[in-house]
Design a protein around this motif. Structure first.
Motif, PDB file in Angstrom:
ATOM      1  N   ALA A  14       0.751  -1.215   0.065  1.00 37.70           N
ATOM      2  CA  ALA A  14       0.068  -0.021  -0.027  1.00 37.70           C
ATOM      3  C   ALA A  14       0.738   1.325  -0.055  1.00 37.70           C
ATOM      4  O   ALA A  14       0.607   2.180  -0.825  1.00 37.70           O
ATOM      5  CB  ALA A  14      -0.983  -0.091   1.183  1.00 37.70           C
ATOM      6  N   ILE A  15       1.739   1.214   0.852  1.00 40.01           N
ATOM      7  CA  ILE A  15       2.630   2.636   1.056  1.00 40.01           C
ATOM      8  C   ILE A  15       3.514   2.625  -0.231  1.00 40.01           C
ATOM      9  O   ILE A  15       3.757   3.685  -0.468  1.00 40.01           O
ATOM     10  CB  ILE A  15       3.411   2.260   2.224  1.00 40.01           C
ATOM     11  CG1 ILE A  15       4.216   3.732   2.379  1.00 40.01           C
ATOM     12  CG2 ILE A  15       4.545   1.326   2.056  1.00 40.01           C
ATOM     13  CD1 ILE A  15       4.957   4.097   3.576  1.00 40.01           C
ATOM     14  N   ILE A  23       8.531   6.856  -5.947  1.00 46.10           N
ATOM     15  CA  ILE A  23       9.109   5.559  -6.330  1.00 46.10           C
ATOM     16  C   ILE A  23       8.347   5.164  -7.619  1.00 46.10           C
ATOM     17  O   ILE A  23       8.562   3.963  -7.739  1.00 46.10           O
ATOM     18  CB  ILE A  23       9.322   4.618  -5.159  1.00 46.10           C
ATOM     19  CG1 ILE A  23       7.833   4.111  -4.620  1.00 46.10           C
ATOM     20  CG2 ILE A  23      10.285   5.154  -3.998  1.00 46.10           C
ATOM     21  CD1 ILE A  23       7.948   3.199  -3.638  1.00 46.10           C
ATOM     22  N   GLY A  24       7.558   5.830  -8.143  1.00 46.84           N
ATOM     23  CA  GLY A  24       6.768   5.498  -9.329  1.00 46.84           C
ATOM     24  C   GLY A  24       5.637   4.637  -9.267  1.00 46.84           C
ATOM     25  O   GLY A  24       5.097   4.039  -9.769  1.00 46.84           O
ATOM     26  N   THR A  84       6.178  -3.546  -5.812  1.00 44.35           N
ATOM     27  CA  THR A  84       7.286  -4.492  -5.467  1.00 44.35           C
ATOM     28  C   THR A  84       8.466  -3.664  -5.231  1.00 44.35           C
ATOM     29  O   THR A  84       9.630  -4.163  -5.046  1.00 44.35           O
ATOM     30  CB  THR A  84       7.513  -5.074  -6.686  1.00 44.35           C
ATOM     31  OG1 THR A  84       7.954  -4.444  -7.745  1.00 44.35           O
ATOM     32  CG2 THR A  84       6.225  -6.188  -6.935  1.00 44.35           C
ATOM     33  N   TYR A  85       8.445  -2.325  -4.932  1.00 43.95           N
ATOM     34  CA  TYR A  85       9.555  -1.463  -4.614  1.00 43.95           C
ATOM     35  C   TYR A  85      10.236  -2.072  -3.372  1.00 43.95           C
ATOM     36  O   TYR A  85      11.620  -2.532  -3.345  1.00 43.95           O
ATOM     37  CB  TYR A  85       9.193   0.036  -4.475  1.00 43.95           C
ATOM     38  CG  TYR A  85      10.380   0.643  -3.763  1.00 43.95           C
ATOM     39  CD1 TYR A  85      11.296   1.173  -5.038  1.00 43.95           C
ATOM     40  CD2 TYR A  85      10.565   1.320  -2.766  1.00 43.95           C
ATOM     41  CE1 TYR A  85      12.457   2.137  -4.669  1.00 43.95           C
ATOM     42  CE2 TYR A  85      11.728   1.903  -2.321  1.00 43.95           C
ATOM     43  CZ  TYR A  85      12.536   2.377  -3.160  1.00 43.95           C
ATOM     44  OH  TYR A  85      13.515   3.439  -2.835  1.00 43.95           O
TER      45      TYR A  85
END
Length: 387
Positions: free
Chosen positions: A41-42, A49-50, A54-55
């Motif tokens: 969610a965040i 971060i676009g 999956t960041y």
């Protein structure tokens, strides 16, 4: 270096504690899954971060990969070298703590100046101070073994050093790291045979020191007030704790299901770091909580068991360091879990081997590798081989 022998090309299950290794990998694997679940969610809400879901998963996977490589290298290093380098590594950690406080050098995040920017990642020196402090205190106790019963020669020099470390950590501020470093140092000194009356006096002084630190800092005082009754101000001082408790309540016995947490949907702050355990409780329930507690308990028991074996082999530095690592992992896990469950006031401490963060994962993996190395050398000695 190993004397009169070469490092075996192939390790067998009898050469090291394979169960300890698998428990560590289980914690890392569970942490990777839960970090992904807690951070979706965040990550999607973060435009910087676009909006990539999956960041944090990818970064955590990279952190774990790098940490496992570093752990493999650390395992190859004999304990004799770690003992020789302990004072130098400790000085390096102090230097990094000083460096992080220099304006323009240290990076400030959420009001705390705890990180050094390495362009690609941020380095948190306090995580490595925990490991290097354990090494330094263990080495100090061995070197000063004949004087450990003396207050002037054995105890006060260590107090002076730890006061300096405490001052630097409080300047960040990082009270949680200070609590862990103090726990490690006091425990190792006790195990090394410090004067019993000095130890009792130290335990008596600690509550007074903690009280002073709390009342002297407005933000720490507000955290304690919020901890005492989070429901009195659920949208203010008690916000984090109230939502953590809601997560625990929703989890019940078997949880709401992996990925089905509601609290991680931007309700619970720091869900993928400080409050990851609350997400575990919500999604995996009581069963998930007990599983995590069992894995940590086994790891800590093995750390003390390995330390006991090293002491029996007259490897006193290794013995104290192994037990110091056990105290470190145990104290930090207890504090983090206690905060998540509302048993302790909120602190900025992650859950070892599980929470998101490169510095913490790297320091934890190196510590486990050193623990495995101590066990490996114990087995060599028991087989009559020289180390």
């Amino acid at each position: 270096m190993l004397s009169n022998m070469q490092m075996p090309k192939q390790m067998t299950s009898s050469s090291y504690d394979y169960l300890l290794l698998w428990i560590t990998l289980a914690l890392l694997g569970l942490g990777l899954v839960m970090v992904y679940s807690a951070s979706i969610a965040i990550a999607e809400a973060n435009a910087s971060i676009g909006h990539q879901s999956t960041y944090y998963l990818m970064r955590q996977a990279i952190f774990i990969g790098i940490s496992l490589v570093a752990a493999y290298v650390a395992f190859q290093v004999p304990m004799e070298w770690w003992q020789k380098m302990a004072p130098h590594l400790f000085l390096l950690a102090i230097g990094l703590l000083i460096l992080v406080l220099i304006p323009g050098v240290g990076r400030n995040i959420n009001g705390s100046q705890r990180w050094l920017s390495l362009f690609v990642i941020n380095l948190q020196p306090s995580e490595f101070m925990k490991l290097f402090a354990a090494m330094y205190v263990a080495d100090y106790a061995v070197r000063k073994s004949a004087q450990m019963d003396s207050i002037v020669k054995g105890f006060l020099p260590m107090v002076a050093v730890m006061v300096l470390v405490g001052f630097l950590l409080l300047r960040e501020p990082d009270f949680g790291a200070l609590a862990v470093v103090a726990s490690i140092s006091i425990s190792i000194l006790w195990l090394a045979g410090i004067n019993v009356w000095v130890f009792v006096g130290l335990l008596a002084v600690l509550p007074v020191a903690v009280y002073f630190l709390i009342v002297s800092s407005p933000y720490r005082l507000q955290r304690v007030i919020g901890f005492m009754d989070p429901w009195a101000d659920p949208f203010g001082k008690g916000y984090q704790l109230s939502h953590a408790l809601i997560a625990f309540g929703r989890g019940e016995w078997f949880g709401v299901g992996l990925g089905a947490s509601v609290e991680k949907l931007l309700y619970l702050p720091e869900a993928h770091t400080d409050f990851l355990f609350a997400v575990i409780a919500e999604e995996l329930g009581f069963v998930g909580v007990v599983t995590v507690l069992f894995l940590f308990s086994w790891l800590i028991i093995r750390a003390f068991g390995i330390g006991k074996e090293a002491a029996a082999n007259e490897q006193y530095f290794s013995a104290l360091l192994a037990q110091g690592i056990g105290v470190w992992i145990g104290a930090q896990a207890i504090i983090n879990i206690g905060v998540n469950m509302g048993v302790l006031p909120t602190k900025g401490l992650t859950l070892p081997l599980l929470s998101f963060g490169g510095s913490g994962i790297l320091a934890n993996c190196i510590a486990i590798a050193v623990l495995l190395r101590i066990d490996y050398e114990n087995r060599l000695i028991q087989k009559g081989l020289r180390v």
